[in-house]
Design a protein around this motif. Structure first.
Motif, short mmCIF file in Angstrom:
data_model
loop_
_atom_site.label_atom_id
_atom_site.label_comp_id
_atom_site.label_asym_id
_atom_site.label_seq_id
_atom_site.Cartn_x
_atom_site.Cartn_y
_atom_site.Cartn_z
N ARG A 166 9.90 -16.25 82.24
CA ARG A 166 9.93 -14.94 82.92
C ARG A 166 9.67 -13.81 81.94
NH1 ARG A 166 14.41 -16.73 86.49
NH2 ARG A 166 15.79 -16.15 84.83
N ARG B 57 6.05 -13.62 80.71
CA ARG B 57 5.14 -13.03 81.71
C ARG B 57 5.35 -11.53 81.83
NH1 ARG B 57 4.06 -17.29 86.52
NH2 ARG B 57 3.58 -19.05 85.17
N VAL B 58 6.59 -11.08 81.76
CA VAL B 58 6.85 -9.63 81.81
C VAL B 58 6.18 -8.94 80.64
CG1 VAL B 58 8.67 -7.90 81.52
CG2 VAL B 58 8.99 -9.77 83.14
N ARG C 254 3.63 -10.00 78.86
CA ARG C 254 2.17 -10.07 79.02
C ARG C 254 1.68 -9.02 80.02
NH1 ARG C 254 0.24 -15.27 81.57
NH2 ARG C 254 0.72 -14.09 83.43
N ASN C 255 2.41 -8.87 81.13
CA ASN C 255 2.01 -7.87 82.13
C ASN C 255 2.09 -6.46 81.57
OD1 ASN C 255 1.52 -9.89 83.97
ND2 ASN C 255 3.48 -9.67 85.01
N ARG C 256 3.13 -6.18 80.80
CA ARG C 256 3.26 -4.85 80.20
C ARG C 256 2.12 -4.59 79.23
NH1 ARG C 256 9.71 -4.74 78.91
NH2 ARG C 256 10.40 -4.39 81.05
N ARG C 257 1.78 -5.62 78.43
CA ARG C 257 0.69 -5.48 77.48
C ARG C 257 -0.64 -5.23 78.21
NH1 ARG C 257 1.72 -9.76 74.68
NH2 ARG C 257 0.39 -11.15 75.88
N GLU C 258 -0.87 -5.94 79.30
CA GLU C 258 -2.10 -5.74 80.07
C GLU C 258 -2.14 -4.33 80.66
OE1 GLU C 258 -2.29 -8.87 82.92
OE2 GLU C 258 -2.80 -10.39 81.43
N LEU C 259 -1.01 -3.84 81.16
CA LEU C 259 -0.98 -2.49 81.71
C LEU C 259 -1.28 -1.45 80.63
CD1 LEU C 259 2.03 -2.44 84.19
CD2 LEU C 259 -0.37 -2.05 84.72
N LYS D 82 -5.09 -1.28 79.86
CA LYS D 82 -6.00 -0.77 80.89
C LYS D 82 -5.89 0.74 80.98
CE LYS D 82 -5.86 -4.87 83.78
NZ LYS D 82 -5.51 -5.39 85.11
N SER E 231 -4.84 1.84 84.61
CA SER E 231 -3.43 1.73 84.95
C SER E 231 -2.63 2.87 84.35
CB SER E 231 -2.88 0.38 84.46
OG SER E 231 -2.94 0.31 83.04
#
Length: 122
Positions: free
Chosen positions: A80, A83-84, A86-91, A94, A97
């Motif tokens: 978990r 993934r959190v 990774r999602n923050r890094r992707e945001l 971008k 975003s």
């Protein structure tokens, strides 16, 4: 050149949503009977209605449908968190975003300002 891959098993669990009550629906399976009840959150009431229908008509077979909202979650805390992050890094990477986040913050600020104006007016 070698290829290295990591295979992980990711375990999920499915549970009922804690804030939403299950709903029950019943249909009489008697010949040419169109009696139905629900869907309703009153589970005991559905049973009582089925008993009442049986006493009135003699029909004793019903089909029941239970509806609930499900929540799917990862069982492993490490997965978990991975993934959190990774999602923050992707945001953060971008640019689109970032503008969405800025717009969201502006909207929240404007809502707070409007609420303050209403409070002063009262």
């Amino acid at each position: 050149m070698s290829v290295r891959a990591q295979v992980r098993r990711v375990w999920y669990k499915i549970t009922s949503h804690p804030d939403v009550s299950p709903r029950l629906m019943g249909i009489c399976l008697g010949a040419d009977c169109e009696w139905t009840i629900g869907p309703t959150e009153d589970l005991m009431g559905v049973g009582e209605e089925m008993i009442g229908h049986t006493s009135e008509t003699g029909h004793c077979r019903f089909q029941r449908f239970v509806e609930d909202e499900a929540v799917v979650s990862l069982t492993e805390e490490g997965e978990r968190m991975r993934r959190v992050l990774r999602n923050r890094r992707e945001l953060a990477e971008k640019t689109d975003s970032k503008s969405v986040l800025v717009a969201r913050d502006r909207t929240r600020q404007r809502i707070a300002e409007v609420e303050a104006e209403h409070a002063r007016a009262e």
